[in-house]
Design an enzyme around this catalytic site. Structure first.
Site, PDB file in Angstrom:
ATOM      1  N   SER A  33    -136.591  46.326  18.781  1.00 32.09           N
ATOM      2  CA  SER A  33    -136.013  44.975  18.701  1.00 32.09           C
ATOM      3  C   SER A  33    -136.437  44.137  19.904  1.00 32.09           C
ATOM      4  CB  SER A  33    -134.487  45.062  18.641  1.00 32.09           C
ATOM      5  OG  SER A  33    -133.997  45.804  19.748  1.00 32.09           O
ATOM      6  N   ASN A 120    -124.031  50.668  23.028  1.00 34.31           N
ATOM      7  CA  ASN A 120    -123.158  50.037  22.035  1.00 34.31           C
ATOM      8  C   ASN A 120    -122.241  48.980  22.652  1.00 34.31           C
ATOM      9  OD1 ASN A 120    -124.419  51.885  20.464  1.00 34.31           O
ATOM     10  ND2 ASN A 120    -122.624  53.167  20.078  1.00 34.31           N
ATOM     11  N   THR A 165    -117.597   5.283  -3.180  1.00 38.50           N
ATOM     12  CA  THR A 165    -117.186   6.576  -3.719  1.00 38.50           C
ATOM     13  C   THR A 165    -118.103   6.796  -4.910  1.00 38.50           C
ATOM     14  OG1 THR A 165    -115.553   5.610  -5.214  1.00 38.50           O
ATOM     15  CG2 THR A 165    -114.749   6.272  -3.047  1.00 38.50           C
ATOM     16  N   HIS A 166    -118.455   8.026  -5.172  1.00 38.31           N
ATOM     17  CA  HIS A 166    -119.415   8.367  -6.241  1.00 38.31           C
ATOM     18  C   HIS A 166    -120.745   7.625  -6.044  1.00 38.31           C
ATOM     19  CE1 HIS A 166    -115.894   9.928  -8.542  1.00 38.31           C
ATOM     20  NE2 HIS A 166    -115.301   8.881  -7.986  1.00 38.31           N
ATOM     21  N   SER A 287    -147.676   8.461   6.266  1.00 39.62           N
ATOM     22  CA  SER A 287    -148.273   9.254   5.200  1.00 39.62           C
ATOM     23  C   SER A 287    -149.779   9.314   5.420  1.00 39.62           C
ATOM     24  CB  SER A 287    -147.966   8.600   3.859  1.00 39.62           C
ATOM     25  OG  SER A 287    -148.914   9.011   2.895  1.00 39.62           O
ATOM     26  N   LYS A 293    -146.523   3.620   4.307  1.00 38.56           N
ATOM     27  CA  LYS A 293    -145.313   4.449   4.420  1.00 38.56           C
ATOM     28  C   LYS A 293    -144.810   4.635   5.845  1.00 38.56           C
ATOM     29  CE  LYS A 293    -143.487   6.584   1.658  1.00 38.56           C
ATOM     30  NZ  LYS A 293    -143.722   7.809   0.897  1.00 38.56           N
ATOM     31  N   ASN A 295    -141.918   7.228   7.027  1.00 36.12           N
ATOM     32  CA  ASN A 295    -141.029   8.229   6.438  1.00 36.12           C
ATOM     33  C   ASN A 295    -139.950   8.721   7.398  1.00 36.12           C
ATOM     34  OD1 ASN A 295    -142.504   8.179   4.033  1.00 36.12           O
ATOM     35  ND2 ASN A 295    -143.953   9.692   4.807  1.00 36.12           N
ATOM     36  N   GLU A 300    -134.773  14.184   7.196  1.00 38.09           N
ATOM     37  CA  GLU A 300    -135.144  15.092   6.093  1.00 38.09           C
ATOM     38  C   GLU A 300    -135.236  16.532   6.573  1.00 38.09           C
ATOM     39  OE1 GLU A 300    -138.074  13.078   3.027  1.00 38.09           O
ATOM     40  OE2 GLU A 300    -138.650  12.567   5.059  1.00 38.09           O
ATOM     41  N   TYR A 327    -120.007  51.573  15.657  1.00 39.37           N
ATOM     42  CA  TYR A 327    -121.353  51.004  15.776  1.00 39.37           C
ATOM     43  C   TYR A 327    -122.261  51.657  14.746  1.00 39.37           C
ATOM     44  CZ  TYR A 327    -125.946  49.607  17.337  1.00 39.37           C
ATOM     45  OH  TYR A 327    -127.207  49.080  17.352  1.00 39.37           O
ATOM     46  N   GLN A 332    -127.981  45.831  14.771  1.00 40.34           N
ATOM     47  CA  GLN A 332    -129.127  45.246  15.476  1.00 40.34           C
ATOM     48  C   GLN A 332    -129.678  44.039  14.708  1.00 40.34           C
ATOM     49  OE1 GLN A 332    -131.987  47.841  17.488  1.00 40.34           O
ATOM     50  NE2 GLN A 332    -133.573  47.056  16.143  1.00 40.34           N
ATOM     51  N   LYS A 335    -129.065  39.879  15.387  1.00 40.53           N
ATOM     52  CA  LYS A 335    -129.619  38.976  16.393  1.00 40.53           C
ATOM     53  C   LYS A 335    -130.584  37.928  15.864  1.00 40.53           C
ATOM     54  CE  LYS A 335    -128.945  42.496  19.664  1.00 40.53           C
ATOM     55  NZ  LYS A 335    -128.595  43.250  18.435  1.00 40.53           N
TER      56      LYS A 335
HETATM   57  N1  ARG Z   1    -130.847  47.382  20.058  1.00 42.06           N
HETATM   58  C1  ARG Z   1    -129.557  47.841  19.696  1.00 42.06           C
HETATM   59  C2  ARG Z   1    -128.798  46.714  18.983  1.00 42.06           C
HETATM   60  O1  ARG Z   1    -129.215  45.629  19.064  1.00 42.06           O
HETATM   61  C3  ARG Z   1    -128.789  48.259  20.892  1.00 42.06           C
HETATM   62  C4  ARG Z   1    -127.759  49.307  20.634  1.00 42.06           C
HETATM   63  C5  ARG Z   1    -128.389  50.560  20.165  1.00 42.06           C
HETATM   64  N2  ARG Z   1    -127.448  51.623  20.176  1.00 42.06           N
HETATM   65  C6  ARG Z   1    -127.773  52.799  19.712  1.00 42.06           C
HETATM   66  N3  ARG Z   1    -126.898  53.727  19.799  1.00 42.06           N
HETATM   67  N4  ARG Z   1    -128.917  53.039  19.110  1.00 42.06           N
HETATM   68  O2  ARG Z   1    -127.806  46.936  18.344  1.00 42.06           O
END
Ligand code: ARG
Length: 470
Positions: A33, A120, A165-166, A287, A293, A295, A300, A327, A332, A335
């Site tokens: 990650s 964790n 309205t509408h 454009s 144009k 825009n 948008e 956990y 993971q 993120k």
């Molecule tokens: N990269 C992991 C996450 O984002 C960190 C925690 C990993 N923990 C583990 N016991 N493998 O969740």
């Protein structure tokens, strides 16, 4: 197997002790990650600093070891800041990239940093520290956006426009009233974020893997160091909890949806058909084929980006569904959607604020937009109500009057008293001021209504609230 051979096979993983085979390259690639969680490095280091300081205070490491750790972390942070740090995907994530480098720099003292800590609770801490910061930045940006609305409302305080309205012309309103509606919406968004911040702002560190630790740590001390007003109550809940991310992404989705509704209005208003506003040239694009144009790409794109922000929320909710305590590695996956939401919503708020600062209303056009819609019909009905005619009957009388106007090609205020008497005997001369646009607007004195008086008060309150940092 000789120990030399073992070394070759079991690589330098921080968790490598019980493994006798090298991790498959495909597995390393799949589980890593670091390519996205590297952005948490400052928060990871801040957490480690507080943790090491606490470990030394509790006698779990010596003061010399603590100093080595702090010094090493400072070097690592400077290297990452400068772009000189080499991130290693085989070390999976930001936590292990930093820890491993620390060990390489300072030796055995570095190996003590992870005492009484698990990734964790560490990752939960990093995400909370990160989100706390972004959440506060977003609240600040929303205040800037509110200021832009209030500034525009002040500038066009007496300008009247058709209210819809509408998407059908309904009743005349002040432009300032319309703008202050957005001020309210984004004010609620700020409240939601402030509320969410309370639950982000809880220290998870010390939950360890899931059950807490037998080592004599001091969680309250770490909380104070990192400026957390509270410490999490249940270690199992702590490492599996991503509710605060869901809440943030929910609040962020609503912000983007509010921006999207505003964008839709701006796109409509900037069209030739409406021509209610002109967007600054610097905020439009042209454009490649149609030379005429101009825009409205900014609104948008903001509108278009709503899909991914809402999608990110759905990703996270679906991710959590069916996860057993506590956990699980699935977490993971929280993120990337979170980062994408932050990277989308904050710049959207910022650019919308800039765009509003460069917006011009076409007052003449707004006034023209008022004709032909019989927008003071409700005022006539209310007039009849005050003459003791039940509202439903008044509604029907005005309906017939409007039908007559359409037939005759006349506006309501253009009817003579004689013509009006064909529909109701109770109508007197005093009706005419009410049938004008200004008369209609200024009659709406109910709390929260669009009369000049109510809007002036709302505007003054908004300015005072912003002044006081609310
Ligand atoms: N990269 C992991 C996450 O984002 C960190 C925690 C990993 N923990 C583990 N016991 N493998 O969740």
């Amino acid at each position: 197997m000789s120990s030399a051979e073992q070394k070759k096979q079991a690589p330098a993983k921080l968790w490598g002790g019980r493994f006798s085979e090298k991790t498959a390259a495909s597995v390393e690639a799949f589980t890593a990650s670091i390519h996205y969680d590297a952005r948490l490095y400052r928060h990871d280091i801040a957490g480690s600093r507080a943790h090491a300081t606490m470990l030394a205070r509790q006698g779990l490491i010596s003061n010399e070891e603590r100093d080595l750790i702090l010094q090493g972390l400072t070097e690592i942070e400077a290297e990452i800041d400068a772009g000189d740090f080499v991130f290693r995907p085989e070390l999976e994530d930001i936590h292990m990239n930093i820890e491993k480098t620390l060990v390489e720099k300072i030796g055995p003292a570095g190996e003590k940093l992870h005492t009484a800590r698990s990734r964790n609770d560490q990752v939960a801490l990093d995400v909370r520290l990160y989100l706390r910061e972004e959440c506060r930045t977003l609240i600040g940006l929303l205040t800037g956006l509110q200021r832009a609305f209030v500034g525009l409302a002040r500038r066009y305080q007496d300008t009247v426009m058709p209210g819809y309205t509408h998407l059908q012309r309904a009743q005349p309103v002040l432009v300032a009233h319309h703008l202050l509606a957005y001020y309210e919406m984004f004010g609620r968004d700020k409240d939601r974020l402030s509320d969410c911040l309370k639950r982000i702002n809880v220290l998870p560190l010390g939950a360890a893997a899931l059950a807490g630790t037998g080592l004599p740590i001091d969680r309250e001390f770490v909380a104070a160091q990192l400026d957390f007003p509270a410490v999490s109550a249940n270690s199992m809940d702590t490492v599996g909890d991503r509710d605060f991310v869901v809440e943030f992404m929910g609040a962020a989705s609503l912000i983007q949806i509010h921006l999207s509704r505003l964008s839709e209005e701006l796109v409509l208003w900037a069209s030739e058909e409406f021509s209610f506003v002109a967007l600054a040239d610097s905020f439009c694009t042209g454009s490649s084929i149609m030379p005429q144009k101009k825009n409205p790409d900014i609104p948008e794109l903001i509108r278009g980006k709503t899909g991914r922000v809402v999608g990110n929320l759905m990703s996270l909710l679906t991710l959590l569904k069916g996860l057993p305590m506590t956990y699980n590695r699935d977490l993971q996956e929280d993120k990337e959607p979170l980062f994408d939401t932050v990277d989308t919503v904050l710049p959207s708020v910022a650019i919308m604020t800039e765009l509003l600062a460069n917006l011009e209303f076409n007052e003449e056009r707004l006034r023209k937009g008022m004709g032909g819609g019989y927008m003071t019909a409700t005022d006539l009905a209310d007039y009849l109500v005050l003459k003791n005619i039940p509202f439903r009957q008044a509604h029907a009388i005005v309906g017939r009057t409007v039908a007559y106007c359409i037939e005759q090609g006349k506006e309501l205020p253009e009817l003579t008293l004689e013509e009006l008497h064909n529909f109701s005997e109770v109508i007197g001369e005093d009706v005419f001021p009410l049938l004008t646009i200004e008369g209609s607007v200024n009659s709406r004195v109910s709390t929260g209504g669009t009369s000049g008086r109510m809007v002036a008060a709302a505007l003054a309150k908004a300015e005072a609230d912003l002044e006081e940092g609310r």
